[in-house]
Design a protein around this motif. Structure first.
Motif, PDB file in Angstrom:
ATOM      1  N   GLU A  21       0.843  -1.190   0.000  1.00 43.39           N
ATOM      2  CA  GLU A  21       0.000   0.000   0.000  1.00 43.39           C
ATOM      3  C   GLU A  21       0.883   1.247   0.000  1.00 43.39           C
ATOM      4  O   GLU A  21       1.996   1.221   0.528  1.00 43.39           O
ATOM      5  CB  GLU A  21      -0.910   0.005   1.230  1.00 43.39           C
ATOM      6  CG  GLU A  21      -1.902  -1.145   1.225  1.00 43.39           C
ATOM      7  CD  GLU A  21      -2.720  -1.225   2.504  1.00 43.39           C
ATOM      8  OE1 GLU A  21      -2.314  -0.597   3.514  1.00 43.39           O
ATOM      9  OE2 GLU A  21      -3.742  -1.918   2.478  1.00 43.39           O
ATOM     10  N   ALA A  22       0.356   2.308  -0.584  1.00 45.14           N
ATOM     11  CA  ALA A  22       1.083   3.580  -0.629  1.00 45.14           C
ATOM     12  C   ALA A  22       1.254   4.148   0.774  1.00 45.14           C
ATOM     13  O   ALA A  22       0.491   3.818   1.691  1.00 45.14           O
ATOM     14  CB  ALA A  22       0.338   4.576  -1.517  1.00 45.14           C
ATOM     15  N   GLU A  23       2.280   4.981   0.920  1.00 43.17           N
ATOM     16  CA  GLU A  23       2.593   5.662   2.177  1.00 43.17           C
ATOM     17  C   GLU A  23       2.967   4.682   3.292  1.00 43.17           C
ATOM     18  O   GLU A  23       2.606   4.882   4.455  1.00 43.17           O
ATOM     19  CB  GLU A  23       1.431   6.569   2.622  1.00 43.17           C
ATOM     20  CG  GLU A  23       0.998   7.580   1.573  1.00 43.17           C
ATOM     21  CD  GLU A  23       2.139   8.438   1.028  1.00 43.17           C
ATOM     22  OE1 GLU A  23       3.017   8.849   1.809  1.00 43.17           O
ATOM     23  OE2 GLU A  23       2.149   8.698  -0.190  1.00 43.17           O
ATOM     24  N   THR A  24       3.675   3.634   2.923  1.00 41.18           N
ATOM     25  CA  THR A  24       4.197   2.689   3.915  1.00 41.18           C
ATOM     26  C   THR A  24       5.705   2.563   3.731  1.00 41.18           C
ATOM     27  O   THR A  24       6.234   2.863   2.654  1.00 41.18           O
ATOM     28  CB  THR A  24       3.544   1.289   3.785  1.00 41.18           C
ATOM     29  OG1 THR A  24       3.738   0.791   2.450  1.00 41.18           O
ATOM     30  CG2 THR A  24       2.051   1.349   4.086  1.00 41.18           C
ATOM     31  N   ILE A  25       6.371   2.140   4.793  1.00 48.49           N
ATOM     32  CA  ILE A  25       7.817   1.918   4.742  1.00 48.49           C
ATOM     33  C   ILE A  25       8.076   0.461   5.095  1.00 48.49           C
ATOM     34  O   ILE A  25       7.672  -0.017   6.156  1.00 48.49           O
ATOM     35  CB  ILE A  25       8.574   2.843   5.713  1.00 48.49           C
ATOM     36  CG1 ILE A  25       8.363   4.303   5.324  1.00 48.49           C
ATOM     37  CG2 ILE A  25      10.068   2.509   5.722  1.00 48.49           C
ATOM     38  CD1 ILE A  25       8.961   5.301   6.301  1.00 48.49           C
ATOM     39  N   TRP A  26       8.745  -0.230   4.195  1.00 42.88           N
ATOM     40  CA  TRP A  26       9.083  -1.644   4.374  1.00 42.88           C
ATOM     41  C   TRP A  26      10.580  -1.751   4.641  1.00 42.88           C
ATOM     42  O   TRP A  26      11.385  -1.109   3.966  1.00 42.88           O
ATOM     43  CB  TRP A  26       8.726  -2.430   3.114  1.00 42.88           C
ATOM     44  CG  TRP A  26       7.253  -2.484   2.837  1.00 42.88           C
ATOM     45  CD1 TRP A  26       6.436  -1.436   2.519  1.00 42.88           C
ATOM     46  CD2 TRP A  26       6.424  -3.639   2.869  1.00 42.88           C
ATOM     47  NE1 TRP A  26       5.159  -1.875   2.341  1.00 42.88           N
ATOM     48  CE2 TRP A  26       5.111  -3.215   2.547  1.00 42.88           C
ATOM     49  CE3 TRP A  26       6.662  -4.988   3.115  1.00 42.88           C
ATOM     50  CZ2 TRP A  26       4.039  -4.104   2.483  1.00 42.88           C
ATOM     51  CZ3 TRP A  26       5.596  -5.872   3.044  1.00 42.88           C
ATOM     52  CH2 TRP A  26       4.306  -5.429   2.735  1.00 42.88           C
ATOM     53  N   GLU A  27      10.937  -2.574   5.617  1.00 42.77           N
ATOM     54  CA  GLU A  27      12.345  -2.735   5.975  1.00 42.77           C
ATOM     55  C   GLU A  27      12.660  -4.203   6.227  1.00 42.77           C
ATOM     56  O   GLU A  27      11.795  -4.982   6.621  1.00 42.77           O
ATOM     57  CB  GLU A  27      12.680  -1.914   7.225  1.00 42.77           C
ATOM     58  CG  GLU A  27      12.531  -0.421   7.009  1.00 42.77           C
ATOM     59  CD  GLU A  27      12.853   0.413   8.232  1.00 42.77           C
ATOM     60  OE1 GLU A  27      13.335   1.550   8.048  1.00 42.77           O
ATOM     61  OE2 GLU A  27      12.633  -0.072   9.364  1.00 42.77           O
TER      62      GLU A  27
END
Length: 193
Positions: A173-179
């Motif tokens: 989804e947009a506006e997420t940060i994956w690490e």
């Protein structure tokens, strides 16, 4: 340089899933990752990566460990809705799996720098851990993976072999940060737009 994805068989009757991605599939981590216009259902699979350190063809499982020295984590992105449509039509999957920026590649670590026998991979979305996986089981699948791939495709220095850590594809989804991290050391971070 090429990216080779392999998902080992989940049963004796199944063949592994094998496909290639071009080097343009590697996302530039200095930039946000934009969800492509051609999909409404982008999904990510958490993967382990190895970088091939010398050329090999018909690699023996016994000697597979000699062909890589570095590992990383990443995200294998697919346009899930497009893939379902292509499968239903009996067409190849490349449009749904091999598009530009469809592979988030983390920083590679030397295997010798990992000071534990069974390093832990952790993936987070919005700062919340959604997958923690010891790497030992997936690392044990690498000899088979390299043997199988190299029966069909010559592996060259710098090629990246990708193997899933989980069969699950997570909705992007947009506006997420994956690490992703190995033993607490951040390997990649990507902002989705």
């Amino acid at each position: 340089m090429k990216i080779v994805y392999i998902q080992p068989q989940t049963s004796v009757s199944e063949s592994p899933i094998l496909y290639l991605k071009p080097d343009t599939a590697i996302h530039n981590r200095e930039l946000p990752l934009y969800i492509p216009d051609f999909t409404t259902d982008l999904r990510a699979q958490c993967v382990l990566m190895i970088k091939i350190s010398k050329q090999g063809k018909c690699i023996s499982e016994k000697f597979a460990y000699k062909y890589y020295e570095q590992i990383s984590l990443g995200l294998n992105l697919i346009a899930y809705d497009k893939q379902e449509s292509l499968i239903a039509q009996g067409k190849p999957w490349e449009e749904s799996t091999s598009f530009d920026s469809s592979m988030v590649v983390g920083t590679f670590l030397s295997l010798s720098s990992l000071r534990v026998e069974d390093p832990l991979a952790t993936f987070t979305n919005r700062g919340i851990s959604f997958l923690e996986r010891p790497l030992s089981c997936t690392l044990q699948e690498l000899p088979f993976a390299l043997r199988y791939i190299s029966e069909y495709i010559t592996l060259r220095t710098g090629d990246i072999v990708v193997i899933p850590l989980s069969p699950i594809f997570h909705k992007i989804e947009a506006e997420t940060i994956w690490e992703g991290a190995i033993q607490g050391e951040k390997i990649f971070s990507v902002m989705i737009k």
